[in-house]
Design an enzyme around this catalytic site. Structure first.
Site, PDB file in Angstrom:
ATOM      1  N   GLY A 182      37.529  40.998  35.339  1.00 19.47           N
ATOM      2  CA  GLY A 182      37.746  39.728  36.017  1.00 19.47           C
ATOM      3  C   GLY A 182      39.043  39.732  36.800  1.00 19.47           C
ATOM      4  O   GLY A 182      39.893  40.617  36.630  1.00 19.47           O
ATOM      5  N   CYS A 183      39.210  38.735  37.651  1.00 16.60           N
ATOM      6  CA  CYS A 183      40.390  38.688  38.512  1.00 16.60           C
ATOM      7  C   CYS A 183      41.651  38.366  37.712  1.00 16.60           C
ATOM      8  O   CYS A 183      42.641  39.100  37.772  1.00 16.60           O
ATOM      9  CB  CYS A 183      40.171  37.689  39.644  1.00 16.60           C
ATOM     10  SG  CYS A 183      39.577  36.074  39.125  1.00 16.60           S
ATOM     11  N   TYR A 184      41.620  37.274  36.950  1.00 16.25           N
ATOM     12  CA  TYR A 184      42.778  36.972  36.111  1.00 16.25           C
ATOM     13  C   TYR A 184      43.080  38.126  35.150  1.00 16.25           C
ATOM     14  O   TYR A 184      44.253  38.513  35.009  1.00 16.25           O
ATOM     15  CB  TYR A 184      42.540  35.694  35.300  1.00 16.25           C
ATOM     16  CG  TYR A 184      42.616  34.392  36.051  1.00 16.25           C
ATOM     17  CD1 TYR A 184      43.757  34.026  36.763  1.00 16.25           C
ATOM     18  CD2 TYR A 184      41.559  33.483  36.019  1.00 16.25           C
ATOM     19  CE1 TYR A 184      43.838  32.806  37.419  1.00 16.25           C
ATOM     20  CE2 TYR A 184      41.628  32.259  36.673  1.00 16.25           C
ATOM     21  CZ  TYR A 184      42.766  31.925  37.368  1.00 16.25           C
ATOM     22  OH  TYR A 184      42.845  30.713  38.008  1.00 16.25           O
ATOM     23  N   THR A 194      42.671  41.244  35.417  1.00 11.55           N
ATOM     24  CA  THR A 194      43.330  42.369  36.082  1.00 11.55           C
ATOM     25  C   THR A 194      44.820  42.095  36.265  1.00 11.55           C
ATOM     26  O   THR A 194      45.675  42.911  35.908  1.00 11.55           O
ATOM     27  CB  THR A 194      42.667  42.634  37.444  1.00 11.55           C
ATOM     28  OG1 THR A 194      41.311  43.021  37.224  1.00 11.55           O
ATOM     29  CG2 THR A 194      43.393  43.724  38.215  1.00 11.55           C
ATOM     30  N   ALA A 195      45.132  40.926  36.825  1.00 11.20           N
ATOM     31  CA  ALA A 195      46.540  40.610  37.093  1.00 11.20           C
ATOM     32  C   ALA A 195      47.352  40.495  35.808  1.00 11.20           C
ATOM     33  O   ALA A 195      48.494  40.959  35.734  1.00 11.20           O
ATOM     34  CB  ALA A 195      46.632  39.310  37.895  1.00 11.20           C
TER      35      ALA A 195
END
Lengths: 342, 342, 342, 342
Positions: free
Chosen positions: C148-150, C152-153
């Protein structure tokens, strides 16, 4: 106190009416309808209204609108024409913020709106609610057709020139730019943030529903049909319309004086000093149209810049202005808030 | 009528003061100073004020501020401390919207603001203008230090928890996000539209000037120094601060009830229902702080969400609230406008 | 040439895959499915692809995905798990950009995603596609669960600290801010321009679906379960995630060196110089994570700032990175475009 | 490899040149000058370039531009004309992205730009770098005047109609809307985020510097002077120009076919299908102009919609296109990146 009802309170014109009416000293808000959200507190959907509006949305069937003095329709097109007759007969005044009563030619209306009109006689009776043109008729009207947002900005910009017979009426051009709230509070992909921000586009170039409304209004001023090319655009801001108007001058005149005189007594039209470029934010949240008139390089083309907040002077604010007129109140009541800048 | 002067009227807090004071029934705006724009009509710089403010900017040397009852300083840091003593001695009350009188420890102040303080005795006298904490002292103050925007949002969110001794005071975290107007109306590259829009960043992580102010305020509530990590961020909107606050719970409690009780009588603090996520736009243009308190998954970390409009409750609105208190007016005078949404 | 199919090509991750794959020298795009838009040219829906993608959307029933070498699922959650087994059995590799194969604990998965998992054995087989952690397993995987995007960060920001055992693993805080495209290309009111612009809010504070995914990833690095408070926010920009991470240091260390060494050989993780504040726009359109590490005032709280483009390193770009690894291509193929700034 | 120098690399056209040239396989970037930032790494000012551009800004006095094969001027107006002669004499080709060599009538140029021209003979020699008009001359030019952003969008939209003699050349109207990056990376109040976002305005209505440039280009196509009203507007987006063009038809014709034939062999002009409304984001980051032609209600007014990215086809991309032509490379080299959408 004026007992007010609102049909269709979950859109942007609805919440904007609530914002303005909450501060109106002569209004008692009786009922707001919503079929889908009946029973929901209004201020749960719009937390900005916490502390100002404490009622729930009411199902249309339970709304008892006939007990109101005035009903605003903030509904999709085609709703008000179904319910207005009964309200008028019950002695309730009606202001429709949708398009049901704006176009006198019901066949033309049907063509653009894709339905047959339910009450042509009421269309004939309805007063077009642009106070700068129809103030006296509005005072005594039972039924007011509140103008569209683009038509308000475009008409106010062209009226002085057409009224004075200074421009070629056959080749008017209105290049108009609207904030996204003009598209309403509807779940649609093209108005998503990720689609509409950092982007600019024209739309409806082959024909937009506000075209016949603008043409009708300008024809009334001119005395004959006019030719108009109208190109609306979507610009990445929430509120505001900027209309850039072009006309071919057929005579010389002091254009600045013309505009200033035409609007000298208008509380909500501000003719700016020569050389001005009005910004939409200068009317953000306010019931005001600011106008500047230019004649680039002294040529034969006049350029008018006209800005409004599409939700205020272009919708809910103008509706409240009309209400004030219909009920004999000072026209500016509850409409004197200062624009929000920045 | 209160005769009011504004020093430094060309920034965003200045124009916001004008927006609010224009609607204030007890205020007569006497003078607005600007060194660079003396002689310019205020409403030429800010056309949103056409029809509301009709005076010109005055050069500071001609301002006759001593004839006012109250002077607001909407200036860069370091100006108010030069002029306040003379005004107080002339019987003029002063509200400083900058930071000159906020930090009681003048050595600490000097470290963060990079100058020596001109009048430590007046710092000692000044009342920190957060009415939710210091209401009674404000009523009788000659000199009010109006709080910073971040400090307002962060303190209002932490106060109930610290006041009740429910969280570890040594490890508070405030992750705050501000709209760009918080940086002021200054010509600088990082706040250009093309730099700040469609972008998000933290700034000042090693240390931001609002840190000592927040620490001082929280220490006063706690009774002892607190440990705080404060990380401000810039978010692409004009107005609004969203503070997301984290604390480690050291006891069990009904957090919702705690917040509701703490702010039960506060006209400008709105504790939202359980499970809420306040949006900055719900306070846009209004003097209001909305707060929600969460305890994710029932763990030992409390999360407080606190939103204000940085220019209103975070600056000019709070200043007017303080003025109302100082002059014995109803605290909410001229501060009851409905937030602008959408 | 790798024959590639995309299931669900009408969302933002779909069009972003197309943007990246159109420039990939080893990819032949075979088919893109869409149930609703079958028959529509892809570049009519996305005119940005005119000249680059010339095929139509295909109905899923006609798609012949089994003829591909690789299929990307850019679908809502719950679709990929229905179709993956047949594809794998036909010898097709699969990268799922949704969440179907991300959480090893299928009961936990079912709780957060509200459905029963269709193929727990494939969840067990799937490799979590974060190359900075699982590069070697990805090379040989048949099935990759794209993060997911969150997650990853957040993971890239915490990994060095947790891997070195430097922070209290029980009280991690991730305050994350996302652009609106993270919500997908779905017609919903909260992500309309007029709702989401000029506004900031938290959401999902009680619990967000990315929480268990992040926890699982961090637990793997730490070797034991971790405690995490995760608060996502919506910020008015199209692309970008900014994660602000907080941890309590339990030992002293050269944090800058720690991060630089951990990511020294990573082509897509950029540890910025000390004192930096990475901006989301510095990775706009690029498959890159930029990180800065701070220790404000030398205290015991470490603050990590981690930014990605949610549609690239947070979705489609990472998927292409995984594809490159799975097919033995240079990892950076088609992923070296320069971020778009301004 | 072409040895390239850039004079004035700290503005938006400078960083955009760097973005494009970093991906150009035949370019070796030798030097970028900046008086104010000499010694600063380029990628410290523009972190988006980390990993792509590793040189520092050089003081103009140390730049040794005469060792380059090509120098781009990305400077304010009036700089290139001081330095071009020496470079040409040293055998260096020059592309000026500013306005110094665009207007053949140096008296007219002086009137609009407020200075006397330093080298009228070089103005006479310079080739106006609009490849769709002057491709062959560009191939052999030593000195290219890269067109302005508005002039590119407006000319490409009017050229087919004027070339075919289909519209009244005396009354052309160009209503153009630009993103804010068109104003450059200069610290000025009107382009601050808090001024320019959520706002729309016209500017320069009495006269804008791009007017004579557009007139000159259209006159060349028409064969005689033309009459043009040009109204630029500022719209709250970073990149993009949308020109809405109006002309009075004086003959009947298949307008769609006319446009398609005119641009059939142009790699960077895309005539969209009938009825289209091109969006600026469909060319974001790409060297492309998309055009649609309309004839609303079949009347005698033609409406052309023309969009470009002002920093690419309107500046740096067109400059690279010109460079490719001047050095005998395929015209599309390094210009085939897919637009970034959303």
């Amino acid at each position: 106190m004026i007992k007010v009802g609102i049909v269709g309170g979950t859109g942007y014109t609805g919440v904007e009416l609530l914002r303005l009416l909450a501060a109106h000293p002569q209004v008692a808000l009786q009922v707001i309808t919503s079929r889908a959200d009946a029973g929901t507190p209004v201020n749960r959907m719009f937390p900005s209204l916490r502390g100002y509006v404490d009622i729930d949305f009411t199902h249309p069937d339970q709304a008892r609108l006939e007990d109101c003095d005035l009903v605003f329709f903030a509904t999709p097109n085609g709703i008000a024409m179904q319910q207005t007759r009964a309200l008028l007969e019950a002695g309730v005044k009606v202001i429709d913020l949708a398009a049901d009563f704006r176009i006198k030619d019901v066949a033309e209306w049907g063509k653009w709106y894709g339905m047959e009109h339910a009450c042509p006689d009421l269309v004939a009776e309805a007063v077009y609610g642009l106070p700068e043109v129809n103030r006296e008729q509005i005072r005594t009207a039972r039924l007011v057709a509140n103008p569209g947002c683009y038509p308000t900005a475009v008409q106010l910009g062209f009226i002085p020139l057409l009224g004075a017979g200074l421009i070629d009426p056959a080749h008017l051009i209105a290049d108009a730019k609207s904030g996204v709230s003009g598209a309403g509070r509807k779940a649609e992909i093209p108005t998503l943030f990720s689609e509409a921000s950092d982007n600019f586009k024209a739309y409806g170039v082959p024909g937009h529903r506000h075209l016949p409304e603008i043409r009708q209004g300008l024809a009334r001023v001119h005395g004959n049909p006019v030719g108009l090319t109208f190109v609306p655009h979507l610009t990445p801001m929430i509120r505001g319309i900027h209309a850039t108007l072009y006309g071919r001058l057929n005579a010389d005149a002091d254009l600045q004086a013309l505009f200033e005189q035409r609007y000298a007594n208008e509380p909500f039209v501000d003719v700016m000093p020569p050389g001005s470029h009005p910004e939409t934010r200068s009317v953000r949240g306010a019931n005001r149209c600011r106008i500047a008139v230019h004649r680039p390089q002294g040529g034969d083309t006049v350029v008018v810049l006209s800005v409004i907040d599409n939700l205020v002077k272009g919708a809910a604010g103008q509706a409240v202005q009309n209400m004030n007129l219909m009920f004999g109140l000072p026209e500016t009541t509850a409409l004197e808030n200062v624009p929000l800048l920045p």
